[in-house]
Design a protein around this motif. Structure first.
Motif, PDB file in Angstrom:
ATOM      1  N   ASP A 472       0.863  -1.172   0.028  1.00 55.28           N
ATOM      2  CA  ASP A 472      -0.211  -0.058  -0.146  1.00 55.28           C
ATOM      3  C   ASP A 472       0.719   1.278  -0.082  1.00 55.28           C
ATOM      4  N   TYR A 473       0.606   2.345  -0.126  1.00 63.62           N
ATOM      5  CA  TYR A 473       0.818   3.717   0.300  1.00 63.62           C
ATOM      6  C   TYR A 473       0.208   4.416   1.351  1.00 63.62           C
ATOM      7  N   ASN A 474       0.981   4.924   2.304  1.00 63.64           N
ATOM      8  CA  ASN A 474       0.126   5.501   3.410  1.00 63.64           C
ATOM      9  C   ASN A 474       0.342   7.154   3.346  1.00 63.64           C
ATOM     10  N   GLN A 475      -0.465   7.717   3.927  1.00 62.43           N
ATOM     11  CA  GLN A 475      -0.382   9.113   3.610  1.00 62.43           C
ATOM     12  C   GLN A 475       0.405   9.759   4.721  1.00 62.43           C
ATOM     13  N   PHE A 476       0.923   9.160   5.632  1.00 57.69           N
ATOM     14  CA  PHE A 476       2.053   9.558   6.711  1.00 57.69           C
ATOM     15  C   PHE A 476       3.254   9.199   6.507  1.00 57.69           C
ATOM     16  N   GLY A 477       3.352   8.229   5.332  1.00 55.12           N
ATOM     17  CA  GLY A 477       4.923   7.696   5.094  1.00 55.12           C
ATOM     18  C   GLY A 477       5.019   7.406   3.803  1.00 55.12           C
ATOM     19  N   GLY A 478       5.565   6.423   3.374  1.00 48.72           N
ATOM     20  CA  GLY A 478       5.580   5.898   2.171  1.00 48.72           C
ATOM     21  C   GLY A 478       5.112   4.608   1.862  1.00 48.72           C
ATOM     22  N   TYR A 479       5.710   3.758   1.203  1.00 48.11           N
ATOM     23  CA  TYR A 479       5.065   2.602   0.567  1.00 48.11           C
ATOM     24  C   TYR A 479       5.070   1.578   1.956  1.00 48.11           C
ATOM     25  N   THR A 480       4.061   0.811   2.030  1.00 45.42           N
ATOM     26  CA  THR A 480       3.653   0.258   3.252  1.00 45.42           C
ATOM     27  C   THR A 480       3.138  -1.221   3.072  1.00 45.42           C
TER      28      THR A 480
END
Length: 812
Positions: A472-480
């Protein structure tokens, strides 16, 4: 609290579903209008029309008109309108008007909410514009018009001759239409434009009826029952596959299209936040740039699927930017889904292993500050391209080291690439804009806490075995990694550091960002911070504190006095076995120094009067600039404590440096406590803009320039002046701001004398980095200075602050 890249509050409100915003003032491009509707629209078009809102059998409460922009430029809507005419107009019939504002982003949508009926159960997503036009559910005409004056045409030919008409859709038995009217509109069906928003000037050919699928300019869709539109799900696979939807760039070539019968195997289900599920095609194509996975967004509806289900999905393709203004990457999603479970218990596609063998050393393509959205992906060459090519797919990491501790939202960061630069204590160190450590990945968990509590891990701990799930991609970080299973925990037994002891002849000076401390904070926080000062820093002679709030913290009532905050902290230090510190500070003007609204954060000097004396010089104040007087050994400040040039625009909405004159063994020492402006507004290192913009840096360079000039003036008065400048500078040792501060060698940044793997005081997005510094003037030679960062917070799941303190021991 400060962050190393764009810092934002981490509230856990419902995640915003955002495509490119409808209004991006800097990029508004007015698309030339066609001379008449006989020429197909090349800019904005009417994408969907629904007149059954609130009628019998309807789920949605409102009618709506959705616009789309298939072009590559934003379409400005200022001065435009959508207008409606009954299907069979008479002599007294008039066009109704809804005025528009803002713009439609390239490839974006724009939702106009119209009249509500008495029925329906579901609200539209937040509309980009609203009117009160009562559209017919079965027959009528909608026009997109350059202008807000009602049209007067009532025949297809007259409307075709009106140059104000940008696009026009006639449905049902409408007299006014392009070509033949599109049929099939009803209380439960809209008419929507098909592939690529094609406009051939034949409504019957360009639009088809189907379940209403309203999407606004932020990519938000309504929360429909059962994760779909309420209509029957698909029964046969269509011709489009997930890799066709994902495409070979970051943006789907099918954005805005409704795709029927997309097949896949469910690989993960998210039942919190923005709910939905990931599915993956078990039959990949031969192109490594095209992902085989995609997220199906169901809004607030819990998905009625489970891992291993084979499903068919009919849905509209959207690009979701978790933080558009912050420069985030986009996520290709399927929205407004209709889902059919074909079978259950199927084997999920094998996860792709991410490790040294396939994570490139190069991080990203360079677009000279522009967007990389449309650049062809090169997953073998660039780490960000690799992750994008695997977006939504099942991935795994094996035996990975934790490089950022578990936070209060049950997130942590690992590093899957052994070649990334390690710290001495198990993290990865950030040593330059060109050295981002490409193996960093966030880990969250899809497993309910009741089944597998999320581990509370520190930097240097490891997740042994396999950690796997959709990427996934997280709004508070990077690829998750949205993990469906976590590896076993290996505890590294990381210990909090204790500073080396000082010699009696050494003056010890420390800096500590205490993270918005105010009297309402729990006693435990005060005790932990005090323990850090007394035990871990060994009760320094002088401590400069950053982020001391006023006496009522975030209550915004004009209070600026912080005496109660400081008194409570001093009592905690005394209770921890520390000295009876005295203190000095200057109250800021209310609301002028940035930080949490109402908090009025400021820097404070603590000092041990048994070891060092403070030279009080009257005249300092929130708006009074301190100056230098005298020469040689008589050099002095004009006010102590004082603030450096507080009226300079460099300090707008930011903390002003606090300078104080101390005496140790009858030798003057000038100490400057700093808290430069935060990095809020900067684009992240994983931004879609490469190289990312660092807009906040401009102000820090100005601040550094002002302070450098003040230190230079001190040294001009006394070349042997002992100056220690320290605090939270919110920037790196290799940054232009620190270059400006150390210009002409008036100050030396002590972090440079540490081994590279020890250069950090803060951890953000898995990178251990320097935000806090201690700098000294040239008279304090290398052999007279002992310096260390004392790691007691940034690497730990349990923190008293998000910063590590630092201490220097000097022989004046």
């Amino acid at each position: 609290m400060t962050k190393s890249t764009a810092h934002r509050p981490r509230s856990r409100r419902k995640l915003l579903r955002a495509t490119v915003p409808a209004a991006v003032a800097a990029s508004l491009v007015l698309v030339p209008l066609p001379g008449a509707i006989a020429a197909p629209s090349t800019g904005a078009v009417i994408a969907e029309v629904y007149g059954g809102g609130g009628n019998s059998g309807a789920t949605l409460k409102n009618d709506f008109i959705e616009l789309g922009n298939p072009s590559g430029a934003a379409f400005g809507l200022s001065g435009y309108s959508v207008q409606y005419l009954t299907g069979t107009p008479g002599a007294s019939s008039q066009w109704g008007v809804t005025q528009l504002t803002g713009s439609i982003a390239p490839g974006g949508r724009y939702l106009v909410a119209e009249a509500a009926g008495a029925g329906g159960t579901v609200d539209l997503p937040a509309a980009d514009a609203s009117g009160n036009l009562a559209l017919s559910g079965t027959s009528g005409t909608v026009a997109l018009v350059s202008g807000t004056t009602p049209l007067t045409c009532k025949t297809a030919a007259d409307c075709a001759a009106d140059p104000r008409v940008v696009d026009l859709v006639g449905f049902g038995t409408a007299v006014v239409r392009e070509g033949s009217p599109v049929t099939g509109a009803s209380n439960t069906a809209s008419v929507a434009r098909g592939s690529a928003l094609a406009d051939t000037d034949d409504n019957a050919a360009d639009l088809k009826s189907g379940a209403p699928t309203p999407v606004n300019g932020k990519g938000e869709a309504p929360d429909l029952p059962d994760g779909g539109s309420g209509s029957t799900g698909p029964t046969e696979p269509g011709t489009v596959r997930i890799h066709d939807i994902q495409g070979a760039t970051r943006l789907s070539p099918k954005t805005g299209k409704t795709i029927s019968g997309v097949p896949g195997i469910v690989t993960g289900v998210r039942t919190y936040g923005s709910k939905g599920f990931w599915m993956q095609d078990p039959n990949p194509d031969a192109d490594p740039a095209t992902s085989e996975g995609v997220f199906v967004y169901t809004g607030s509806a819990t998905p009625a699927v489970k891992v291993g289900d084979a499903v068919l999905v009919t849905a509209k393709v959207a690009e979701y930017y978790p933080n558009y203004n912050g420069g985030s990457q986009s996520i290709t999603e399927l929205t407004n889904p209709q889902v059919t479970v074909v079978s259950s218990g199927n084997q999920v596609p094998a996860p792709v292993l991410l490790d040294d063998s396939n994570i490139p050393a190069a991080y990203t393509q360079d677009a000279a500050g522009g967007s990389i959205d449309n650049l062809p992906l090169k997953p073998a060459d660039y780490a960000l391209d690799l992750y994008e090519s695997l977006e939504g797919m099942n991935v795994q990491v094996v035996h990975v080291r934790v490089v950022q501790a578990t936070d209060k939202y049950n997130e942590l960061w690992v590093d899957a690439r052994n070649q990334d630069r390690p710290t001495r204590r198990g993290g990865v160190v950030y040593l330059g804009y060109d050295q981002p450590n490409p193996g960093r990945l966030m880990v969250q968990s899809l497993v309910p806490a009741a089944e597998q509590p999320f581990p509370q891990l520190n930097v240097g701990d490891e997740l042994e075995g396999v950690t796997a799930g959709p990427l996934d991609y997280n709004q508070f970080g990077g690829y998750t990694i949205a993990a469906t299973g976590l590896g076993q925990v290996w505890d590294s037994k990381l210990q909090r550091e204790i500073a080396d002891p000082a010699k009696p002849s050494q003056l010890t000076i420390a800096t500590y960002n205490v993270e918005n401390l105010d009297p309402s904070d729990p006693d435990e926080k005060f005790a932990q911070l005090a323990q850090g000062v007394v035990t871990n820093l060994r009760s320094p002679d002088i401590v400069t504190l950053e982020e001391i709030q006023d006496n009522n913290g975030a209550v915004n009532d004009g209070t600026v006095d912080a005496s109660q905050t400081v008194a409570k902290f001093l009592a905690a230090i005394k209770a921890a076995g520390g000295p009876a510190y005295d203190w000095r500070s200057v109250d800021p003007e209310n609301g002028k120094d940035g930080g949490e609204p109402g908090g009025n954060i400021r820097q404070v000097f603590l000092f041990n009067p048994d070891r060092v004396s403070f030279t009080d010089i009257a005249g300092g104040g929130s708006t009074t600039a301190v100056d230098v007087t005298g020469t040689g050994k008589r050099t002095s400040l004009t006010a102590s404590p004082g603030r450096i040039d507080p009226g300079n625009e460099a300090w707008n909405s930011s903390r002003k440096p606090l300078v104080g004159q101390f005496s140790f063994h009858n030798k003057p020492v000038f100490v400057i406590a700093n808290h430069f402006n935060s990095k809020g507004g900067d684009q992240g290192i994983d931004s879609r803009f490469q190289a990312p913009g660092r807009s906040s840096e401009v102000q820090r360079i100005k601040q550094a320039t002002v302070e450098q000039a003040f230190v230079a003036k001190l040294l001009a008065a006394d070349k042997n002046a002992r100056v220690v400048s320290l605090g939270d500078f919110n920037d790196y040792q290799f940054s232009p701001a620190l270059d400006a501060l150390t210009k002409d060698d008036v100050l030396r940044d002590l972090v440079i004398q540490l081994p590279e793997r020890e250069r950090y005081s803060y951890v953000y997005q898995g990178n251990s980095q320097v935000l806090d510094h201690i700098l000294v003037s040239p008279t304090l030679k290398w052999h007279d200075v002992d310096y260390e960062v004392v790691h007691i917070n940034s690497e730990f799941a349990v923190q008293a602050s998000d910063h590590d303190p630092q201490v220097v021991r000097i022989k004046p």
